[in-house]
Write an enzyme that holds these catalytic residues in place. Structure first.
Site, PDB file in Angstrom:
ATOM      1  CE1 TYR A 162      22.128   2.626 -28.423  1.00 52.69           C
ATOM      2  CE2 TYR A 162      19.783   2.235 -28.670  1.00 52.69           C
ATOM      3  CZ  TYR A 162      21.034   2.391 -29.229  1.00 52.69           C
ATOM      4  OH  TYR A 162      21.176   2.314 -30.589  1.00 52.69           O
ATOM      5  CE  LYS A 192      38.363   4.996 -29.783  1.00 48.68           C
ATOM      6  NZ  LYS A 192      39.113   4.949 -31.043  1.00 48.68           N
ATOM      7  CG  ASP A 242      38.876   3.002 -34.073  1.00 52.91           C
ATOM      8  OD1 ASP A 242      39.124   1.964 -33.420  1.00 52.91           O
ATOM      9  OD2 ASP A 242      39.590   4.025 -33.993  1.00 52.91           O
ATOM     10  CG  ASP A 273      22.355   1.050 -33.169  1.00 61.38           C
ATOM     11  OD1 ASP A 273      21.517   0.332 -33.729  1.00 61.38           O
ATOM     12  OD2 ASP A 273      22.411   2.291 -33.326  1.00 61.38           O
ATOM     13  CG  ASP A 324      22.275  -0.442 -38.883  1.00 63.36           C
ATOM     14  OD1 ASP A 324      21.676  -1.301 -38.205  1.00 63.36           O
ATOM     15  OD2 ASP A 324      21.722   0.577 -39.339  1.00 63.36           O
TER      16      ASP A 324
HETATM   17  C1  IPM Z   1      18.246  -1.421 -33.644  1.00 62.52           C
HETATM   18  C2  IPM Z   1      17.583  -0.099 -33.907  1.00 62.52           C
HETATM   19  C3  IPM Z   1      17.182   0.524 -32.578  1.00 62.52           C
HETATM   20  C4  IPM Z   1      18.430   0.692 -31.734  1.00 62.52           C
HETATM   21  C5  IPM Z   1      16.404   1.839 -32.712  1.00 62.52           C
HETATM   22  C6  IPM Z   1      15.158   1.657 -33.549  1.00 62.52           C
HETATM   23  C7  IPM Z   1      16.074   2.458 -31.376  1.00 62.52           C
HETATM   24  O1  IPM Z   1      18.435   0.731 -34.613  1.00 62.52           O
HETATM   25  O2  IPM Z   1      17.569  -2.306 -33.075  1.00 62.52           O
HETATM   26  O3  IPM Z   1      19.411  -1.579 -33.989  1.00 62.52           O
HETATM   27  O4  IPM Z   1      19.123   1.716 -31.853  1.00 62.52           O
HETATM   28  O5  IPM Z   1      18.729  -0.192 -30.954  1.00 62.52           O
HETATM   29 MG    MG Z   2      20.231  -0.178 -35.184  1.00 60.94          MG
END
Ligand code: IPM
Ligand code: MG
Length: 369
Positions: A146, A196, A228, A252, A256
């Protein structure tokens, strides 16, 4: 009376409407606990860009600099709308990453929490969920891909190319691993280290430092797991995880997936902690498709308030009460249209009604000493 200054960054899409519910709860918490929250709304994200030509305006930076904590709504627009904003000012690159960098909020806590009573939200089978899911994902938030150097251009063969670096130094890695071990010490003393190292040199260094830091926490059992494989096990056997620690991009993606196993990213609040400042935000996006309809569940925003109470203000018991208040609303059969389909015994309510019910549950609980 104790006063805390809180910067409120409503953000985009459903941000403002779920922020209203968070504010409702903060006012109640303040009143119950005889403290004062000085709340200042300030523009941030795509809405700020359209309003003042910057997605992270200087005036917002000032409010955040002076705040004791920051509560931030989701940011971002639909793909089509985003194109109206120059690439570097788009809210993710122009606001969110600069916010993380400005306050060096390297430690991102993302609870994946599904008590048994909420198990019906999860797409997983009851036998996999068992007694519920309770995982703390700890994501490094200000390093790696990032924030590494980026370069695009035309190479010697005349082809367009891109180069993005995954950068960490040992201090950054040590800092987040310490957070992982400290958190494991407060919980079950088991730490899943996600990496990894069969491919990435960054993971080799990460694991070297893990061994060094582990010496200070001999009571903690470390479980090594490739990223993974971790993705698979989050679906097949989430009950084996308690605290998971990982670098930025892995975090990230896996966080999710955490939202996925709960049944919705709408159930994912988070805390982003730096040495001097912390901000709190839902882990999900701004859901422009359902914005303004009063149907988005404010759980992740109110959960972020609970995390703020615990992490920034040491109000652990009131934070627990707030979690409990939200669980009770679901346990009584209430839900919102973004989380549940009509029928199946669901008492469908709006964003604001959900906030009202959480408030009345909280009001009925004893005030912590
Ligand atoms: C998160 C989001 C952010 C990230 C985006 C919006 C840049 O997906 O906070 O997980 O990738 O960190
Ligand atoms: Mg995210």
């Amino acid at each position: 009376m104790k006063t805390y200054k809180i910067a409120l960054l409503d953000g985009d899409g459903i941000g403002p409407e779920i922020m209203v519910e968070a504010v409702k709860i903060m006012k109640l918490v303040a009143e119950r606990n005889h403290i004062n929250f000085e709340l200042t709304h300030t523009p941030f994200g795509a809405s700020a860009w359209f309003q003042c030509g910057s997605s992270f305006p200087d005036a917002t930076k000032l409010v955040c600099d002076e705040a004791d904590a920051i509560l931030k709504g989701p940011i971002g627009l639909s793909h089509e709308e985003s194109k109206k904003i120059p690439v570097d000012q788009q809210p993710e690159r122009g606001a969110l990453l600069p916010l993380r960098r400005r306050y060096n909020t390297y430690a991102n806590f993302r609870p994946v929490f599904l008590p048994k009573g909420l198990a019906h939200f999860s797409p997983l089978k009851p036998e996999i969920i068992g007694d519920g899911i309770d995982i703390m994902i700890i994501r490094e938030l200000v390093g790696g891909l990032y924030f590494g150097k980026k370069e695009t251009g035309i190479n010697a063969a005349g082809k367009r190319y891109v180069n993005e670096m995954l950068e960490y130094d040992e201090d950054q890695i040590r800092a987040i691993l310490k957070v992982g071990f400290e958190t494991a010490m407060k919980r079950k003393k088991v730490l899943h280290n996600i990496h990894k190292s069969n491919v990435l040199k960054s993971s080799v260094l990460w694991n070297e430092i893990l061994d060094e830091v582990h010496k200070d926490y001999p009571q903690v059992k470390v479980v090594q797991m490739l990223v993974d494989a971790a993705a698979t096990y989050l679906c097949l056997n989430p009950g084996q995880f308690d605290v998971m620690v990982m670098e930025n991009m892995f975090g990230d993606i896996l966080s999710d997936q955490g939202g996925g196993i709960l049944g919705s990213l709408g159930l994912m609040p988070s805390a982003c902690i730096g040495p001097d400042k912390a901000y709190y935000e839902p882990s999900h996006g701004s859901a422009p498709d359902i914005a303004g309809k009063n149907i988005a569940n404010p759980y992740s925003m109110i959960g972020s308030v609970a995390m703020m109470l615990e992490y920034s203000f040491g109000m652990d018991q009131e934070a627990k009460n707030l979690w409990q208040a939200m669980q009770s609303v679901f346990a009584k059969g209430f839900s919102t249209p973004d989380l549940s389909k009509p029928g199946s015994g669901v008492k469908m309510i709006s964003t604001s009604e959900f906030g009202d019910l959480v408030a009345s549950e909280l009001r009925a609980m004893p005030v912590p000493n």
